[in-house]
Design an enzyme around this catalytic site. Structure first.
Site, mmCIF file in Angstrom:
data_model
loop_
_atom_site.group_PDB
_atom_site.id
_atom_site.type_symbol
_atom_site.label_atom_id
_atom_site.label_comp_id
_atom_site.label_asym_id
_atom_site.label_seq_id
_atom_site.Cartn_x
_atom_site.Cartn_y
_atom_site.Cartn_z
ATOM 1 N N ASP A 119 -43.066 177.138 -1.879
ATOM 2 C CA ASP A 119 -42.563 177.387 -3.231
ATOM 3 C C ASP A 119 -41.236 176.653 -3.419
ATOM 4 N N SER B 204 -45.537 178.244 -15.919
ATOM 5 C CA SER B 204 -46.570 179.147 -16.447
ATOM 6 C C SER B 204 -46.298 179.718 -17.837
ATOM 7 N N THR C 24 -56.346 179.131 -15.608
ATOM 8 C CA THR C 24 -56.175 180.079 -16.711
ATOM 9 C C THR C 24 -57.301 179.979 -17.740
ATOM 10 N N ASP C 25 -57.493 181.055 -18.493
ATOM 11 C CA ASP C 25 -58.487 181.013 -19.579
ATOM 12 C C ASP C 25 -57.993 180.184 -20.763
ATOM 13 N N GLU C 26 -56.673 179.866 -20.783
ATOM 14 C CA GLU C 26 -56.137 179.140 -21.942
ATOM 15 C C GLU C 26 -56.710 177.723 -22.060
ATOM 16 N N TYR D 214 -48.719 173.767 -22.156
ATOM 17 C CA TYR D 214 -49.054 174.484 -20.913
ATOM 18 C C TYR D 214 -50.554 174.398 -20.643
ATOM 19 N N LYS E 282 -52.749 172.562 -17.613
ATOM 20 C CA LYS E 282 -53.663 173.273 -16.695
ATOM 21 C C LYS E 282 -55.072 172.676 -16.795
ATOM 22 N N LYS F 165 -42.244 187.158 -20.134
ATOM 23 C CA LYS F 165 -43.602 187.393 -20.609
ATOM 24 C C LYS F 165 -43.638 188.724 -21.371
ATOM 25 N N PRO G 3 -39.312 191.254 -30.150
ATOM 26 C CA PRO G 3 -39.725 190.157 -31.047
ATOM 27 C C PRO G 3 -41.241 189.940 -31.064
ATOM 28 N N TYR H 223 -44.357 188.018 -32.376
ATOM 29 C CA TYR H 223 -44.640 186.731 -33.010
ATOM 30 C C TYR H 223 -45.642 186.913 -34.154
ATOM 31 N N TYR I 181 -31.960 182.275 4.539
ATOM 32 C CA TYR I 181 -32.203 181.087 5.349
ATOM 33 C C TYR I 181 -30.924 180.288 5.629
HETATM 34 P P1 NAD Z 1 -44.976 182.243 -12.174
HETATM 35 O O1 NAD Z 1 -44.280 181.396 -13.166
HETATM 36 O O2 NAD Z 1 -44.587 183.677 -12.048
HETATM 37 O O3 NAD Z 1 -44.811 181.602 -10.712
HETATM 38 C C1 NAD Z 1 -44.947 180.228 -10.481
HETATM 39 C C2 NAD Z 1 -44.414 179.931 -9.094
HETATM 40 O O4 NAD Z 1 -44.575 178.521 -8.843
HETATM 41 C C3 NAD Z 1 -42.914 180.229 -8.916
HETATM 42 O O5 NAD Z 1 -42.703 180.923 -7.709
HETATM 43 C C4 NAD Z 1 -42.262 178.853 -8.892
HETATM 44 O O6 NAD Z 1 -41.062 178.813 -8.125
HETATM 45 C C5 NAD Z 1 -43.360 178.009 -8.274
HETATM 46 N N1 NAD Z 1 -43.238 176.597 -8.637
HETATM 47 C C6 NAD Z 1 -43.046 176.072 -9.880
HETATM 48 N N2 NAD Z 1 -42.956 174.734 -9.806
HETATM 49 C C7 NAD Z 1 -43.110 174.391 -8.494
HETATM 50 C C8 NAD Z 1 -43.137 173.162 -7.790
HETATM 51 N N3 NAD Z 1 -42.964 171.990 -8.422
HETATM 52 N N4 NAD Z 1 -43.341 173.175 -6.448
HETATM 53 C C9 NAD Z 1 -43.498 174.371 -5.784
HETATM 54 N N5 NAD Z 1 -43.475 175.565 -6.409
HETATM 55 C C10 NAD Z 1 -43.282 175.575 -7.744
HETATM 56 O O7 NAD Z 1 -46.517 182.084 -12.482
HETATM 57 P P2 NAD Z 1 -47.695 183.176 -12.436
HETATM 58 O O8 NAD Z 1 -47.737 183.885 -13.718
HETATM 59 O O9 NAD Z 1 -47.630 183.920 -11.167
HETATM 60 O O10 NAD Z 1 -48.964 182.185 -12.395
HETATM 61 C C11 NAD Z 1 -49.412 181.661 -11.153
HETATM 62 C C12 NAD Z 1 -50.603 180.755 -11.408
HETATM 63 O O11 NAD Z 1 -51.645 181.498 -12.029
HETATM 64 C C13 NAD Z 1 -50.286 179.586 -12.347
HETATM 65 O O12 NAD Z 1 -50.980 178.452 -11.877
HETATM 66 C C14 NAD Z 1 -50.817 180.042 -13.690
HETATM 67 O O13 NAD Z 1 -51.211 178.935 -14.461
HETATM 68 C C15 NAD Z 1 -52.005 180.877 -13.264
HETATM 69 N N6 NAD Z 1 -52.376 181.975 -14.186
HETATM 70 C C16 NAD Z 1 -51.425 182.858 -14.645
HETATM 71 C C17 NAD Z 1 -51.826 183.925 -15.464
HETATM 72 C C18 NAD Z 1 -50.831 184.953 -15.963
HETATM 73 O O14 NAD Z 1 -51.205 185.808 -16.763
HETATM 74 N N7 NAD Z 1 -49.594 184.946 -15.512
HETATM 75 C C19 NAD Z 1 -53.172 184.057 -15.819
HETATM 76 C C20 NAD Z 1 -54.104 183.115 -15.344
HETATM 77 C C21 NAD Z 1 -53.698 182.094 -14.513
HETATM 78 O O1 DAU Z 2 -54.246 183.894 -20.674
HETATM 79 C C1 DAU Z 2 -53.610 183.606 -19.473
HETATM 80 C C2 DAU Z 2 -52.179 183.199 -19.722
HETATM 81 O O2 DAU Z 2 -51.455 184.375 -20.084
HETATM 82 C C3 DAU Z 2 -51.530 182.524 -18.522
HETATM 83 O O3 DAU Z 2 -52.199 181.346 -18.221
HETATM 84 C C4 DAU Z 2 -50.038 182.241 -18.804
HETATM 85 O O4 DAU Z 2 -49.434 181.710 -17.639
HETATM 86 C C5 DAU Z 2 -49.362 183.548 -19.176
HETATM 87 O O5 DAU Z 2 -48.019 183.306 -19.498
HETATM 88 C C6 DAU Z 2 -50.079 184.221 -20.352
HETATM 89 O O6 DAU Z 2 -49.889 183.452 -21.562
HETATM 90 P P1 DAU Z 2 -49.594 184.166 -22.974
HETATM 91 O O7 DAU Z 2 -48.917 183.199 -23.844
HETATM 92 O O8 DAU Z 2 -50.823 184.835 -23.488
HETATM 93 O O9 DAU Z 2 -48.570 185.336 -22.468
HETATM 94 P P2 DAU Z 2 -47.214 185.890 -23.082
HETATM 95 O O10 DAU Z 2 -46.833 187.103 -22.299
HETATM 96 O O11 DAU Z 2 -46.187 184.829 -23.269
HETATM 97 O O12 DAU Z 2 -47.644 186.358 -24.551
HETATM 98 C C7 DAU Z 2 -48.664 187.324 -24.753
HETATM 99 C C8 DAU Z 2 -48.868 187.469 -26.266
HETATM 100 O O13 DAU Z 2 -47.699 188.096 -26.830
HETATM 101 C C9 DAU Z 2 -49.040 186.158 -26.997
HETATM 102 O O14 DAU Z 2 -49.959 186.323 -28.055
HETATM 103 C C10 DAU Z 2 -47.644 185.862 -27.547
HETATM 104 C C11 DAU Z 2 -47.080 187.249 -27.815
HETATM 105 N N1 DAU Z 2 -45.613 187.399 -27.644
HETATM 106 C C12 DAU Z 2 -45.062 186.972 -26.467
HETATM 107 C C13 DAU Z 2 -43.695 187.091 -26.261
HETATM 108 C C14 DAU Z 2 -43.071 186.597 -24.974
HETATM 109 C C15 DAU Z 2 -44.845 188.000 -28.631
HETATM 110 O O15 DAU Z 2 -45.356 188.421 -29.690
HETATM 111 N N2 DAU Z 2 -43.491 188.125 -28.425
HETATM 112 C C16 DAU Z 2 -42.874 187.677 -27.288
HETATM 113 O O16 DAU Z 2 -41.632 187.803 -27.156
#
Ligand code: NAD
Ligand code: DAU
Length: 365
Positions: free
Chosen positions: A40, A92, A146-148, A172, A176, A211, A227, A229, A363
């Site tokens: 990481d 992400s 991701t499903d996006e 984003y 992906k 998030k 907030p 959206y 470390y």
């Molecule tokens: P996150 O942002 O919490 O974590 C990402 C991690 O990647 C961090 O620890 C960061 O330090 C590391 N990282 C970023 N750039 C890097 C680089 N250049 N080299 C090495 N490490 C690096 O993300 P998350 O929400 O845990 O998502 C993890 C994975 O799952 C992503 O690939 C995301 O697209 C996918 N995903 C996320 C969701 C969601 O809801 N969060 C859903 C579906 C898929």
């Molecule tokens: O669907 C999977 C994805 O879900 C992942 O691939 C992404 O990494 C992860 O970030 C997430 O994306 P979203 O954009 O759906 O998640 P987020 O939490 O940013 O937003 C969820 C919903 O809420 C979206 O419709 C935007 C809305 N939102 C979000 C924020 C941060 C608000 O209305 N207000 C806010 O402040």
């Protein structure tokens, strides 16, 4: 246990992030016979305090580095005899991708490509080159996606299946989608053994409070505006993060090479309904009269290109790999809200930026 004594040497990228830390924990605890190398970069989203409970385990190693660094990757693969990769490292957050698309292309596309190329050079013999040791574990490159990538659905009953055409809208999701295409290209062109899963929105402990769910829990606690959206009518399909980690475990061990598996909770929520549910639970836990925090709801300008609705058809992983989400949403959201309110030190470190110094303390660099 000595280096050679491990059955597998698995590189997990992004293991200090939200989902990655749950995956690392699951693999380190459930598979002492595997060595887990967590690579990481520790960006703002990477937090080693997510892993304090397993950091001293003999089958766990942390390496700080950037997935775009080809030399470092080659050395890591060689030094640890990496035989499989579970790739989660990424930028992400959709809102950040709108402000800074280049970083997303760099990490998500170029970083994935650097990893694929290192895996290809390490695992696939060049023509006339060295033949792989037959006794070595079969290599696998697993891309967590991701499903996006599928774009958006209308307000009907349609769901994203594994056959849905890619149609990403945000920088984003475009990054992906591009990385998914590179993963498939490395299978089709070079024969690299790959598998991909595409998951819906995760929630649970250790998610960075940018998030929706952790941001709103933190704001409710601090009586700050929430907030929303647009009109809050966008729909997301929410899955508890440990259920995603279990699905990743199954896909890693039993998924078919070159296949895609959709992962989701069959759990759709309109944002505003989800927010009102969170407010109800949080107010109860905080001892506020019911509805107190409703006044914090603030409608703000919509996210640019805001996808209307995501919803996953998870039938394939259910039927073929026997995966089921274990937690009902009501239980999961209560558990999540309680976790953030019980872990105020974690939340304070993350919001103040103190967590960024943990690596130096641990470390000494
Ligand atoms: P996150 O942002 O919490 O974590 C990402 C991690 O990647 C961090 O620890 C960061 O330090 C590391 N990282 C970023 N750039 C890097 C680089 N250049 N080299 C090495 N490490 C690096 O993300 P998350 O929400 O845990 O998502 C993890 C994975 O799952 C992503 O690939 C995301 O697209 C996918 N995903 C996320 C969701 C969601 O809801 N969060 C859903 C579906 C898929
Ligand atoms: O669907 C999977 C994805 O879900 C992942 O691939 C992404 O990494 C992860 O970030 C997430 O994306 P979203 O954009 O759906 O998640 P987020 O939490 O940013 O937003 C969820 C919903 O809420 C979206 O419709 C935007 C809305 N939102 C979000 C924020 C941060 C608000 O209305 N207000 C806010 O402040």
């Amino acid at each position: 246990m000595s280096k050679g004594a491990f059955q597998r040497n698995i590189l997990i990228t992004g293991g200090a992030g939200f989902i990655g830390s749950h995956v690392v924990r699951l693999f380190v605890n459930n598979y002492p016979e595997y060595r887990i190398i967590n690579l990481d970069k520790l960006t703002y989203a990477g937090n080693l305090q997510n892993l304090t409970d397993i950091e001293d385990k003999p089958n766990y190693t942390f390496a700080r580095g950037d997935i775009r660094d080809a030399e470092m990757l080659a050395a890591l693969f060689r030094d640890y005899s990496i035989d499989s990769v579970i790739h989660l490292a990424a930028e992400s957050h959709v809102d950040r991708s709108i402000k800074d698309p280049f970083t997303f292309a760099e990490t998500n596309v170029m970083g994935t490509l650097a990893l694929l190329e290192t895996a290809r050079r390490s695992w696939l013999p060049s023509p006339g080159g060295e033949i792989r040791d037959e006794a070595a574990p079969a290599p696998l490159f697993y891309h967590v996606s991701t499903d996006e990538v599928y774009g958006e659905l209308g307000f009907d009953n349609t769901l994203f299946t594994e056959e849905t055409r890619y149609d990403p809208h945000s920088p984003y999701s475009a990054s992906k989608a591009a990385s998914d295409h590179f993963v498939r290209a490395y299978h089709d062109t070079y024969g690299l053994p790959v598998v991909i899963s595409n998951c819906s929105n995760n929630y649970g402990p250790y998610q960075f409070p940018e998030k929706l769910i952790p941001l709103f829990i933190n704001n409710i606690r601090n009586k700050k505006p929430l907030p929303v959206y647009g009109k809050g009518e966008n729909v997301r399909d929410w899955l508890y993060v440990e259920d995603h980690a279990r699905a990743i475990d199954l896909v890693f061990h039993r998924g078919k090479v070159s296949e895609t598996y959709n992962i989701g909770g069959f759990n759709e929520w309109k944002n505003i309904d989800l927010i009102k549910t969170m407010i109800k639970v949080a107010d109860r836990i905080l001892g506020n009269p019911e509805g107190t925090s409703l006044e914090l709801i603030t409608y703000v300008t919509d996210r640019a290109g805001h996808d209307l609705r995501y919803a996953i058809d998870a039938t394939k992983i259910q039927k073929e790999l026997g995966w089921e989400p274990s937690l009902q949403f009501e239980e999961g959201i209560e558990k999540t809200i309680r976790w953030y309110l019980d872990n105020l030190e974690w939340l304070a470190n993350v919001t103040s930026g103190d967590y960024l110094h943990y690596y130096e303390q641990m470390y000494g660099e």
